[in-house]
Design an enzyme around this catalytic site. Structure first.
Site, PDB file in Angstrom:
ATOM      1  N   HIS A  34      -3.322   5.446   4.118  1.00  0.00           N
ATOM      2  CA  HIS A  34      -4.159   4.307   3.772  1.00  0.00           C
ATOM      3  C   HIS A  34      -3.605   2.989   4.300  1.00  0.00           C
ATOM      4  O   HIS A  34      -4.326   2.170   4.882  1.00  0.00           O
ATOM      5  CB  HIS A  34      -4.321   4.288   2.252  1.00  0.00           C
ATOM      6  CG  HIS A  34      -5.376   3.378   1.778  1.00  0.00           C
ATOM      7  ND1 HIS A  34      -5.086   2.155   1.212  1.00  0.00           N
ATOM      8  CD2 HIS A  34      -6.707   3.484   1.803  1.00  0.00           C
ATOM      9  CE1 HIS A  34      -6.216   1.568   0.883  1.00  0.00           C
ATOM     10  NE2 HIS A  34      -7.222   2.344   1.226  1.00  0.00           N
ATOM     11  N   ASP A  62       0.849  -1.184   0.000  1.00  0.00           N
ATOM     12  CA  ASP A  62       0.000   0.000   0.000  1.00  0.00           C
ATOM     13  C   ASP A  62       0.886   1.235   0.000  1.00  0.00           C
ATOM     14  O   ASP A  62       2.006   1.194  -0.508  1.00  0.00           O
ATOM     15  CB  ASP A  62      -0.896  -0.052   1.260  1.00  0.00           C
ATOM     16  CG  ASP A  62      -2.223   0.637   1.018  1.00  0.00           C
ATOM     17  OD1 ASP A  62      -2.248   1.873   0.976  1.00  0.00           O
ATOM     18  OD2 ASP A  62      -3.233  -0.064   0.851  1.00  0.00           O
ATOM     19  N   SER A 120     -11.187  -1.338  -0.718  1.00  0.00           N
ATOM     20  CA  SER A 120      -9.903  -1.208  -0.054  1.00  0.00           C
ATOM     21  C   SER A 120      -9.911  -1.678   1.373  1.00  0.00           C
ATOM     22  O   SER A 120      -8.905  -2.130   1.893  1.00  0.00           O
ATOM     23  CB  SER A 120      -9.573   0.280   0.029  1.00  0.00           C
ATOM     24  OG  SER A 120      -8.586   0.604  -0.850  1.00  0.00           O
TER      25      SER A 120
END
Ligand SMILES: *[C@@H]1O[C@H](CO)[C@@H](O)[C@H](O)[C@H]1NC(C)=O
Ligand SMILES: *[C@@H]1O[C@H](CO)[C@@H](O)[C@H](O)[C@H]1NC(C)=O
Ligand SMILES: *[C@@H]1O[C@H](CO)[C@@H](O)[C@H](O)[C@H]1NC(C)=O
Ligand SMILES: *[C@@H]1O[C@H](CO)[C@@H](O)[C@H](O)[C@H]1NC(C)=O
Ligand SMILES: *[C@@H]1O[C@H](CO)[C@@H](O)[C@H](O)[C@H]1NC(C)=O
Length: 794
Positions: A233, A195, A405
């Site tokens: 994230h 990520d 996600s």
């Protein structure tokens, strides 16, 4: 002396870290040695070639034994011939390869290398949806007391983690607490998060962070430190999986597992970086959680090819001591853009577990993509609530994490619990466990199909939602499946026109049938069917118009390609591998039919070149000898379906259900404009018929499209409509197709009919009125007129 030098260099290469730090001032290339091993001769061949190309030898790529990296300073790249696509290294490579065939020397290192690939920087898209800020859960009532008391959970945000224990909609959660109470908390398992950054200093993560398994491929430093303003994230995903059970924020699903951070999304990377990332420390990192992919814009079609495809295969073959890396991919957030995860080569790979999203009310969030490659779903944002998890910062939390996600890390966390009780399970065992234990939800949704196996499947939900307790209990007693075998069935056919199927009645798709016999199945040793891929070649003027269904001998239908209204590409479908998991454990013997529909825009057309169906599954443990993977294939292709089949065509469903119908919601008919209303019907009908004949005669490659059919169909339309509107439509089509040699006697209406292939969409807003007319006409006299015409023809 020289030998000594070579040995020294070879030695150095071996001890050097597998990751080659990318220097932005250099241009990189990979050399592919298909038979390569990490031995001295391949190394020396690679070095020799690097030298001949005036490049610097860098070393092997990641964990791949067949790829070597070379580089050159960027300044060297652009000399006098800076313009165009000239590349000095590629040019030299081609020259050497050409000379080789003349020299025909077996000992030359050039024999061993088959390909060079220039590395370009690209950016992968995160799959986060930023939902409107949802109200923080206020219920906070102490239904969690049991878990809190028995497990000593003091995390202040635990009651906001509805995906763990749902206080509002009981049962709409991953059902994890009883598994924790058995002491199953992910001990010994490491999940790598591919990520952006991972805030390993966060109080909620630092004790579960695994630095040795981490790396930053964006900046080529050891730790995945979040640097950019939006580098949060990866931290959020890490929190979902392994937030520490302490007094900060909430807990992770596998709160005693470890997480590694592999930073690839905070900037551009090359394929070399991505390939190395996909195998990074793959003896230690057990599960790779991936919430990214090609853009989910409803028009991209992109797959991991070459070195990336090899990295996945290397992962499942050699990762985790040969049990195989467990790759978890999010389906993608292109649902609202009409995207479908079968157009994404990461999610439709058989090597990845494709996970979609489910909202807190057990419904399909509109952003989540559907497709036949989707295995399961798990909780994420939607319906006004998002996922509560750790955030970037010393002790920060967030309640706005979401998108598919957030679904992938939830699944990865559950899989960490599974592996902690059964570390010996293979990558395919994990997929079997998903299929066997997923729970169907939202049963009113009419895409649910009862399968011969007794299970249910839905393109929006896969086999259903993951239930932690169920999958861990099943894992405890699961018998590992035998190794994989496959049966590859290529259909070599003449290029065949795809008939237009924009009308919702009388659908006559192009059909191609493969007969799978018991002998083939036995010869391949295939005892249990798992994935099926269909590698398809279609030329089409507008790719998004094509819908492809695979129908099994038991009448189970997988939607391989969905209509994507935004995909106006004229590139067609080239060697694209569609995948379906819907036929898992189905009996494969019998006729498999590929049905190709050409929807939405009647004026854009296409042709089918060939296709290959590959059945993957378990090799019969009692099988002896060499499996025959490629038997002779009996097949039959037709685009002329007997009329009786029309009756069995599934009825179109309501406009909210795009999912299980062969047709799009409502066939979009061409809407005429007043400027092209012809003055008399006589002048238009012949024009259109002429056009239909012409289409046939100009299409090369032995079209089997029956001309009578086209005439029937045309007359059918004219007969029941008879309005200026439809006559105008015919003229519109005529103009569009013949815009290059437009008849001078006809009015110029290029402002209404542009050269864009999707031009008619702008007229759609009037569609309702006209559809009503259409249906009335059809109900009253559509069919009788058709049969009249049939009689006339005879
Ligand atoms: C959730 O786990 C419990 C065990 O605690 C189990 O009895 C139950 O069946 C599971 N729920 C579902 C929906 O499977
Ligand atoms: C199908 O056609 C494509 C494109 O022409 C070609 O590359 C491929 O090898 C063909 N495959 C088969 C099985 O004939
Ligand atoms: C392709 O067309 C040729 C000539 O029209 C015909 O002889 C041949 O049988 C066809 N092949 C297939 C597979 O239909
Ligand atoms: C399969 O198709 C072939 C020809 O296409 C046909 O002869 C055969 O009867 C079919 N088998 C079944 C089980 O429908
Ligand atoms: C049609 O009209 C457009 C402007 O409305 C003009 O640009 C175009 O050249 C015309 N084409 C022909 C074939 O007359």
């Amino acid at each position: 002396m020289q030998l000594l030098f070579l040995v020294a260099v070879a030695y150095l290469t071996f001890i050097q870290a597998a990751i080659i730090k990318r220097d932005p001032s250099r241009q990189y290339y990979t050399l592919h040695f298909p038979q390569g091993h990490l031995d001295d001769t391949t190394h020396q061949a690679a070095k020799h070639i690097a030298q001949s190309l005036n490049t610097r030898y860098e070393g092997p790529v990641g964990e791949l034994k067949t790829y070597f990296l070379v580089s050159q300073q960027q300044q060297q790249q652009y000399t006098k011939r800076a313009s165009g696509n000239y590349d000095p290294v590629l040019t030299l490579f081609d020259q050497h390869k050409k000379q080789l065939s003349k020299r025909d020397s077996i000992t030359s290192p050039w024999v061993k290398v088959n390909r060079i690939d220039k590395q370009v920087l690209k950016q992968r898209s995160k799959r986060a949806v930023l939902p409107p800020r949802a109200p923080i859960l206020t219920s906070g009532k102490l239904v969690l007391e049991d878990a809190q008391a028995t497990l000593g959970i003091k995390d202040p945000g635990f009651d906001k983690q509805w995906h763990l224990v749902n206080l509002e909609h009981t049962g709409n959660d991953i059902n994890v607490t009883s598994t924790w109470k058995q002491g199953v908390t992910g001990k010994g398992i490491i999940v790598a998060i591919l990520d952006d950054g991972l805030d390993y200093k966060s109080r909620d993560l630092k004790d579960n962070f695994y630095a040795e398994g981490s790396y930053d491929f964006n900046d080529h430093v050891d730790l995945p430190t979040p640097i950019l303003w939006n580098d949060y994230h990866g931290t959020r995903c890490a929190g979902q999986i392994a937030a520490v059970k302490n007094d900060a924020c909430g807990v992770g699903i596998a709160y005693d597992a470890k997480v590694s951070g592999i930073r690839i999304l905070s900037g551009e990377i090359t394929d070399v970086d991505e390939a190395a990332a996909l195998n990074y420390k793959y003896q230690e990192n057990d599960i790779f959680s991936c919430s990214w992919g090609p853009p989910d814009d409803g028009k991209t079609m992109e797959a991991p090819n070459g070195i990336l495809a090899d990295a996945f295969i290397n992962g499942i073959e050699n990762g985790r001591g040969g049990k195989g890396t467990v790759y978890v991919f999010a389906t993608g957030n292109g649902g609202d853009a009409g995207d479908n995860c079968n157009f994404d080569g990461y999610t439709n790979s058989i090597y990845t577990i494709t996970v979609g999203a489910l909202d807190h009310t057990n419904h399909h969030p509109s952003y989540a993509e559907r497709c036949s490659a989707q295995l399961v779903v798990t909780y994420s944002s939607g319906g006004g609530k998002s996922i509560y998890t750790t955030n970037h910062g010393h002790e920060e939390c967030t309640d706005i994490h979401g998108g598919t996600s957030a679904a992938a890390p939830n699944a990865a966390g559950i899989f960490a619990l599974v592996l902690s009780v059964r570390p010996d399970l293979t990558w395919r065992d994990m997929q079997h466990l998903c299929v066997q234990t997923a729970l169907p939800v939202d049963l009113e949704d009419d895409d649910w199909k009862k399968l011969p196996s007794g299970r249910m499947y839905n393109h929006k939900y896969g086999y259903g939602k993951l239930d932690t307790w169920a999958i861990v209990e099943a894992a405890k007693v699961f018998k590992s499946v035998n190794k994989q075998t496959y049966l590859e069935l290529p259909v070599k056919m003449n290029v065949t026109d795809i008939p237009d199927t924009t009308s919702d009645k009388h659908k006559k798709p192009l059909q191609s049938t493969i007969q799978v016999s018991e002998e083939m199945i036995n010869a391949a040793g295939l005892s249990r069917l798992e994935h099926i891929t269909a590698t398809i070649n279609i030329e089409h003027q507008r790719r998004g118009d094509v819908q492809i269904i695979l129908r099994s001998p038991n009448n189970v239908e997988s939607e391989l390609a969905a209509v994507r209204s935004g995909d106006a590409s004229a590139d067609g479908i080239r060697n694209w591998k569609f995948m379906t998991v819907k036929h898992w454990e189905e009996d494969p013997i019998g006729n498999w039919t590929l049905l190709i529909y050409d929807e939405v825009n009647a004026e854009s057309t296409g042709r089918m070149l060939n296709w290959t169906m590959t059945l993957f599954g378990e090799l019969d443990p009692t099988f002896e000898g060499e499996p025959d993977h490629q038997p002779n294939v009996n097949h039959d292709t037709t685009n002329d379906v007997p009329t009786s089949i029309i009756k069995t065509t599934p009825k179109p469903t309501s406009s909210s259900q795009v999912d299980n119908t062969h047709a799009p919601v409502r066939p979009t008919r061409v809407k005429p404009t007043t400027t092209i209303t012809p003055t008399s019907s006589e002048s238009t009908i012949p024009t259109h018929l002429d056009e239909a004949e012409d289409t046939d005669s100009v299409s090369p490659g032995g079209s089997t499209l029956d001309n009578d059919d086209t005439l029937d169909y045309s007359v059918f339309i004219y007969a029941f409509v008879g309005t200026a509107a439809i006559l105008g439509l015919a003229t519109g089509m005529y103009f569009h197709k013949r815009k290059h040699w437009r008849s001078p006697s006809l009015p110029n209406q290029s402002s209404a009919i542009s050269s864009q292939s999707y031009e008619f969409q702008e007229f759609k807003h009037d569609e309702d009125d006209e559809d009503d007319d259409f249906e009335e006409g059809e109900a009253s006299d559509g069919r009788p007129l058709l049969s009249q015409q049939e009689q006339l023809d005879r």
